[in-house]
Design a protein around this motif. Structure first.
Motif, PDB file in Angstrom:
ATOM      1  N   LEU A 181       0.544  -1.013   0.230  1.00  0.00           N
ATOM      2  CA  LEU A 181       0.129   0.332   0.353  1.00  0.00           C
ATOM      3  C   LEU A 181       0.587   1.158  -0.076  1.00  0.00           C
ATOM      4  N   LYS A 182       1.972   1.084  -0.095  1.00  0.00           N
ATOM      5  CA  LYS A 182       2.763   2.260  -0.111  1.00  0.00           C
ATOM      6  C   LYS A 182       3.100   2.842  -1.663  1.00  0.00           C
ATOM      7  N   GLU A 184       1.182   4.803  -4.725  1.00  0.00           N
ATOM      8  CA  GLU A 184       0.725   5.373  -4.991  1.00  0.00           C
ATOM      9  C   GLU A 184      -1.437   4.813  -5.507  1.00  0.00           C
ATOM     10  N   LEU A 187      -2.530   2.744  -2.988  1.00  0.00           N
ATOM     11  CA  LEU A 187      -3.111   3.515  -1.681  1.00  0.00           C
ATOM     12  C   LEU A 187      -4.544   4.030  -2.255  1.00  0.00           C
ATOM     13  N   PHE A 190      -7.618   2.146  -2.106  1.00  0.00           N
ATOM     14  CA  PHE A 190      -7.609   1.611  -0.950  1.00  0.00           C
ATOM     15  C   PHE A 190      -9.065   2.814  -0.390  1.00  0.00           C
ATOM     16  N   GLN A 191      -8.527   4.016  -0.842  1.00  0.00           N
ATOM     17  CA  GLN A 191      -9.198   4.877  -0.566  1.00  0.00           C
ATOM     18  C   GLN A 191     -10.568   4.882  -1.779  1.00  0.00           C
ATOM     19  N   LEU A 221       4.587   3.302   6.573  1.00  0.00           N
ATOM     20  CA  LEU A 221       3.453   2.772   5.735  1.00  0.00           C
ATOM     21  C   LEU A 221       2.398   4.073   7.093  1.00  0.00           C
ATOM     22  N   LYS A 224       2.441   7.210   6.313  1.00  0.00           N
ATOM     23  CA  LYS A 224       2.287   7.574   5.133  1.00  0.00           C
ATOM     24  C   LYS A 224       1.068   7.329   5.527  1.00  0.00           C
ATOM     25  N   LEU A 225       0.110   7.023   5.671  1.00  0.00           N
ATOM     26  CA  LEU A 225      -1.739   6.931   6.791  1.00  0.00           C
ATOM     27  C   LEU A 225      -2.139   7.985   6.833  1.00  0.00           C
ATOM     28  N   ASN A 228      -1.958  11.503   4.800  1.00  0.00           N
ATOM     29  CA  ASN A 228      -3.176  11.363   3.816  1.00  0.00           C
ATOM     30  C   ASN A 228      -4.883  11.587   4.598  1.00  0.00           C
TER      31      ASN A 228
END
Length: 397
Positions: A181-182, A184, A187, A190-191, A221, A224-225, A228
């Motif tokens: 999920l790192k 882009e 991710l 995921f969103q 990660l 990173k979340l 977001n």
């Protein structure tokens, strides 16, 4: 028995050479290869997993002892190899092949997921076998490998089933593969799933966030979340939704707070207001994560921006006071008292508002309750801070 005389089970074959695996090793993507084949692949300058084509965050290889044991047994016993067990291996291979197939319909894959879900619910050994055979990274790739701007009803159904299987396999405590999920694009998928998924899907994704936040392997990660903005706003909005959904949001936000950098971002996106709304609207046992929400607020109050957000919230002080004494239980009382001490120690406005909202009465009720001695000590300290003469435990109210 010579291997040439036997049909090699699909799961015993190296995806690169298509020959029997001699020395099985697993990459960070969860895919298993014969050591010599994957070493040649990497030596040629390839930086991806041959099956998933996922970029390798870590090129190291881990021996797959479970698969090695199965292959050794198969070679030694040959035709006498337990036909039932061999049938199970072939069955798992067929399930995996269906999921990997680009030609299989989504409906067919949903049916396959139902079978996999049944296997994950059978036993710990069943989940372990599925994990060792690479089902977890495969499911994650199917979930997040392709970005869709709009999810069909069938896609949502598939995602719900796949996430159920993923969470079962994650219960084994191996989280490294979540680092996919790192990327882009993943991710972003995921969103999209979080935004358009059902309440059950949102809850499952929150559990994945908890898993990411709990492991040192996925700490990067987790950070990173925490950066977001859209995801954080979605979690905060979830906290203010109906019972069930809001609890998932509380768990995820609390987990993300393991990193200090995430806390500042959560406050900036309205985390304090979201948590306060949750607590203020709590009714008895219905909102049973109010104590966790309160503990999260206390942690965030280490930031000046969080203190400011709480004081500026019209229901901020009232929400804390509501947690000081609850008839049903005393969970969260100490966090509420400590939070009030943090706020009131620096703000005359907060002290006056707390007194006006009835904090003294709530503290006196708490002192007569069966709460811990430590909590009562904190309550007396807060009474003194508020300038009350009631710093002794009263006999009557």
């Amino acid at each position: 028995m010579k291997e040439a005389e036997m049909t090699v089970p699909h799961l015993f074959m190296c995806p690169i050479s298509l020959d029997l695996i001699k020395d099985p090793v697993t990459l960070c993507t969860g895919q298993t290869y014969d050591r010599s084949s994957i070493e040649k692949w990497l030596a040629a300058g390839n930086l991806t997993c041959p099956v998933t084509m996922q970029k390798l965050q870590d090129p190291s290889m881990v021996p797959n002892n479970t698969l090695r044991h199965l292959i050794d047994q198969w070679l030694q016993i040959g035709p006498q190899f337990d036909p039932v067990y061999l049938s199970k291996i072939d069955y798992l291979a067929s399930l995996k092949k269906n999921l990997e197939s680009g030609e299989a319909s989504l409906e067919s894959k949903c049916q396959t997921l139902q079978k996999i879900q049944a296997l994950t619910e059978e036993s710990q050994s069943g989940r372990s076998c599925l994990f060792q055979l690479g089902f977890l990274p495969l499911l994650l790739e199917l979930l997040f490998g392709k970005v869709e701007s709009k999810l069909s009803e069938e896609c949502v159904k598939f995602a719900g089933q796949a996430l159920s299987c993923v969470l079962r396999l994650l219960s084994l405590g191996e989280y490294e593969c979540l680092n996919m999920l790192k990327e882009e694009s993943k991710l972003q998928s995921f969103q999209v799933l979080f935004d358009q998924g059902t309440s059950k899907i949102k809850g499952s994704l929150c559990q994945i966030i908890e898993a990411i936040s709990s492991s040192l392997e996925t700490r990067e990660l987790c950070a990173k979340l925490g950066k977001n903005s859209k995801l954080l706003k979605g979690l905060i909005l979830l906290v203010q939704q109906t019972y069930g959904e809001s609890e998932s949001g509380i768990e995820a936000i609390s987990a993300l707070c393991c990193l200090e950098s995430n806390r500042e971002n959560l406050v900036q996106e309205g985390g304090i207001n979201g948590l306060l709304t949750y607590i203020h609207d709590a009714q008895g046992h219905e909102r049973n994560l109010a104590p966790k929400a309160m503990a999260t607020i206390e942690l965030l109050l280490g930031l000046e921006s969080a203190k400011e957000a709480l004081i500026n919230n019209p229901n901020g002080i009232k929400a804390l006071i509501k947690m000081v004494f609850r008839v049903s239980d005393h969970q969260g009382s100490e966090s509420a008292i400590r939070s009030l001490m943090i706020i009131c120690a620096e703000s005359l406005q907060a002290r006056e508002e707390a007194i006006g909202a009835g904090v003294l009465f709530q503290l006196l009720l708490l002192l007569q309750s069966q709460c811990s001695g430590r909590t009562k000590t904190k309550a007396r300290t807060l009474l003194k801070l508020l300038g009350s003469k009631w710093d002794e435990e009263p006999k009557h109210i």
